[in-house]
Design a protein around this motif. Structure first.
Motif, PDB file in Angstrom:
ATOM      1  N   VAL A 156       0.675  -1.098   0.086  1.00  0.00           N
ATOM      2  CA  VAL A 156       0.085   0.045   0.100  1.00  0.00           C
ATOM      3  C   VAL A 156       0.804   1.265   0.131  1.00  0.00           C
ATOM      4  O   VAL A 156       1.915   1.472   0.674  1.00  0.00           O
ATOM      5  CB  VAL A 156      -0.757   0.072   1.134  1.00  0.00           C
ATOM      6  CG1 VAL A 156      -1.802   1.340   1.278  1.00  0.00           C
ATOM      7  CG2 VAL A 156      -1.753  -1.153   1.265  1.00  0.00           C
ATOM      8  N   ASP A 157       0.615   2.161  -0.769  1.00  0.00           N
ATOM      9  CA  ASP A 157       1.246   3.514  -0.961  1.00  0.00           C
ATOM     10  C   ASP A 157       0.747   4.393   0.168  1.00  0.00           C
ATOM     11  O   ASP A 157      -0.371   4.654   0.412  1.00  0.00           O
ATOM     12  CB  ASP A 157       0.991   4.089  -2.363  1.00  0.00           C
ATOM     13  CG  ASP A 157       1.806   5.389  -2.347  1.00  0.00           C
ATOM     14  OD1 ASP A 157       2.512   5.736  -1.572  1.00  0.00           O
ATOM     15  OD2 ASP A 157       1.599   5.867  -3.409  1.00  0.00           O
ATOM     16  N   THR A 166       9.744   5.596  10.409  1.00  0.00           N
ATOM     17  CA  THR A 166       9.578   5.959   8.720  1.00  0.00           C
ATOM     18  C   THR A 166      10.992   6.436   8.326  1.00  0.00           C
ATOM     19  O   THR A 166      11.332   6.572   7.145  1.00  0.00           O
ATOM     20  CB  THR A 166       8.625   6.998   8.526  1.00  0.00           C
ATOM     21  OG1 THR A 166       8.871   8.241   9.087  1.00  0.00           O
ATOM     22  CG2 THR A 166       7.252   6.038   8.772  1.00  0.00           C
ATOM     23  N   GLY A 167      11.817   6.571   9.156  1.00  0.00           N
ATOM     24  CA  GLY A 167      13.238   6.990   8.708  1.00  0.00           C
ATOM     25  C   GLY A 167      13.975   5.916   7.627  1.00  0.00           C
ATOM     26  O   GLY A 167      13.828   4.915   7.902  1.00  0.00           O
ATOM     27  N   ALA A 168      14.427   6.575   6.556  1.00  0.00           N
ATOM     28  CA  ALA A 168      14.913   5.918   5.629  1.00  0.00           C
ATOM     29  C   ALA A 168      16.106   4.905   6.033  1.00  0.00           C
ATOM     30  O   ALA A 168      16.363   3.806   5.387  1.00  0.00           O
ATOM     31  CB  ALA A 168      15.566   7.005   4.546  1.00  0.00           C
ATOM     32  N   LEU A 172       0.657   9.739   3.456  1.00  0.00           N
ATOM     33  CA  LEU A 172       0.664   9.997   4.985  1.00  0.00           C
ATOM     34  C   LEU A 172       2.108  10.519   5.441  1.00  0.00           C
ATOM     35  O   LEU A 172       2.312  11.121   6.287  1.00  0.00           O
ATOM     36  CB  LEU A 172       0.441   8.797   5.531  1.00  0.00           C
ATOM     37  CG  LEU A 172      -1.147   8.206   5.279  1.00  0.00           C
ATOM     38  CD1 LEU A 172      -1.241   6.743   5.983  1.00  0.00           C
ATOM     39  CD2 LEU A 172      -2.114   9.101   5.970  1.00  0.00           C
ATOM     40  N   LEU A 173       2.971   9.663   4.885  1.00  0.00           N
ATOM     41  CA  LEU A 173       4.434  10.051   5.162  1.00  0.00           C
ATOM     42  C   LEU A 173       4.802  11.758   4.733  1.00  0.00           C
ATOM     43  O   LEU A 173       5.748  11.959   5.505  1.00  0.00           O
ATOM     44  CB  LEU A 173       5.387   8.963   4.582  1.00  0.00           C
ATOM     45  CG  LEU A 173       5.111   7.517   5.222  1.00  0.00           C
ATOM     46  CD1 LEU A 173       6.101   6.872   4.258  1.00  0.00           C
ATOM     47  CD2 LEU A 173       5.246   7.472   6.520  1.00  0.00           C
ATOM     48  N   ALA A 174       4.226  11.963   3.878  1.00  0.00           N
ATOM     49  CA  ALA A 174       4.696  13.238   3.238  1.00  0.00           C
ATOM     50  C   ALA A 174       3.935  14.405   4.477  1.00  0.00           C
ATOM     51  O   ALA A 174       4.202  15.774   4.257  1.00  0.00           O
ATOM     52  CB  ALA A 174       4.211  13.709   1.977  1.00  0.00           C
ATOM     53  N   ALA A 234       8.764  -0.205   2.919  1.00  0.00           N
ATOM     54  CA  ALA A 234       9.969  -0.027   1.930  1.00  0.00           C
ATOM     55  C   ALA A 234       9.679   1.198   1.302  1.00  0.00           C
ATOM     56  O   ALA A 234       8.813   1.279   0.474  1.00  0.00           O
ATOM     57  CB  ALA A 234      10.198  -1.113   0.973  1.00  0.00           C
ATOM     58  N   GLY A 235      10.413   2.308   1.484  1.00  0.00           N
ATOM     59  CA  GLY A 235      10.222   3.643   1.064  1.00  0.00           C
ATOM     60  C   GLY A 235       8.745   3.978   1.438  1.00  0.00           C
ATOM     61  O   GLY A 235       8.759   4.078   2.598  1.00  0.00           O
ATOM     62  N   ASP A 236       7.974   4.333   0.431  1.00  0.00           N
ATOM     63  CA  ASP A 236       6.472   4.685   0.898  1.00  0.00           C
ATOM     64  C   ASP A 236       5.407   3.780   0.671  1.00  0.00           C
ATOM     65  O   ASP A 236       4.560   3.994   0.411  1.00  0.00           O
ATOM     66  CB  ASP A 236       6.257   6.030   0.266  1.00  0.00           C
ATOM     67  CG  ASP A 236       6.053   5.934  -1.253  1.00  0.00           C
ATOM     68  OD1 ASP A 236       6.443   4.723  -1.842  1.00  0.00           O
ATOM     69  OD2 ASP A 236       5.891   6.578  -1.956  1.00  0.00           O
TER      70      ASP A 236
END
Length: 154
Positions: free
Chosen positions: A7-8, A88-90, A12-14, A104-106
């Protein structure tokens, strides 16, 4: 493991203050002799909170396995209330042993999250019933269905 249940969550992360609600049916691979005759029913609500992705909801799965005492077939249900937080940190992503390994990513891998939650909730040593009498170690008779004639206590 590839998954069609990603799921994208980029919005939310933005920084979106919205809540993402999703319902899914996730197939689960056999685990330690346990099979899942039906897809797990998943209802999740996702929300970003700073550097965290908060995941709440529920998972329902049916399990099938073998009783550790009598080797009879065991059917059961697992119901889980989900209350997870994923960083959520890369640099936290990509570690297979970290709680963030479902992100994984977003993209949130709902199938992987579901598999991890369900497999960690499976009881060690399934029993057909709490008072299962098991199998006679001498004659092999299932003591639940017949009286052992050998009087063998091992």
């Amino acid at each position: 493991m590839g998954s069609a249940h990603k799921v994208d969550v980029g919005g939310l992360l933005a920084g979106s203050r919205q809540r993402l609600v999703l319902d899914d049916q996730v197939p689960l691979e056999p685990f330690e002799g346990i099979t899942f005759p039906e897809r797990a029913e998943v209802h999740l609500e996702l929300e970003a909170a700073g550097q965290l992705l908060e995941i709440a909801g529920k998972v329902d799965a049916k399990i099938q396995g073998e009783c550790v005492r009598c080797l009879g077939e065991v059917h059961g249900d697992i119901h889980l209330e989900v209350d997870e937080q994923v960083e959520t940190g890369a640099k936290l992503q990509g570690n297979p042993f970290d709680d963030s390994n479902v992100l994984a990513g977003d993209r949130l891998d709902v199938a992987d999250l579901t598999a991890q939650l369900v497999c960690s909730a499976i009881p060690i040593g399934l029993l057909c019933k709490e008072d299962c009498k098991g199998i006679c170690p001498r004659c092999g008779e299932n003591r639940n269905t017949a009286k052992c004639e050998c009087n063998g206590d091992s």
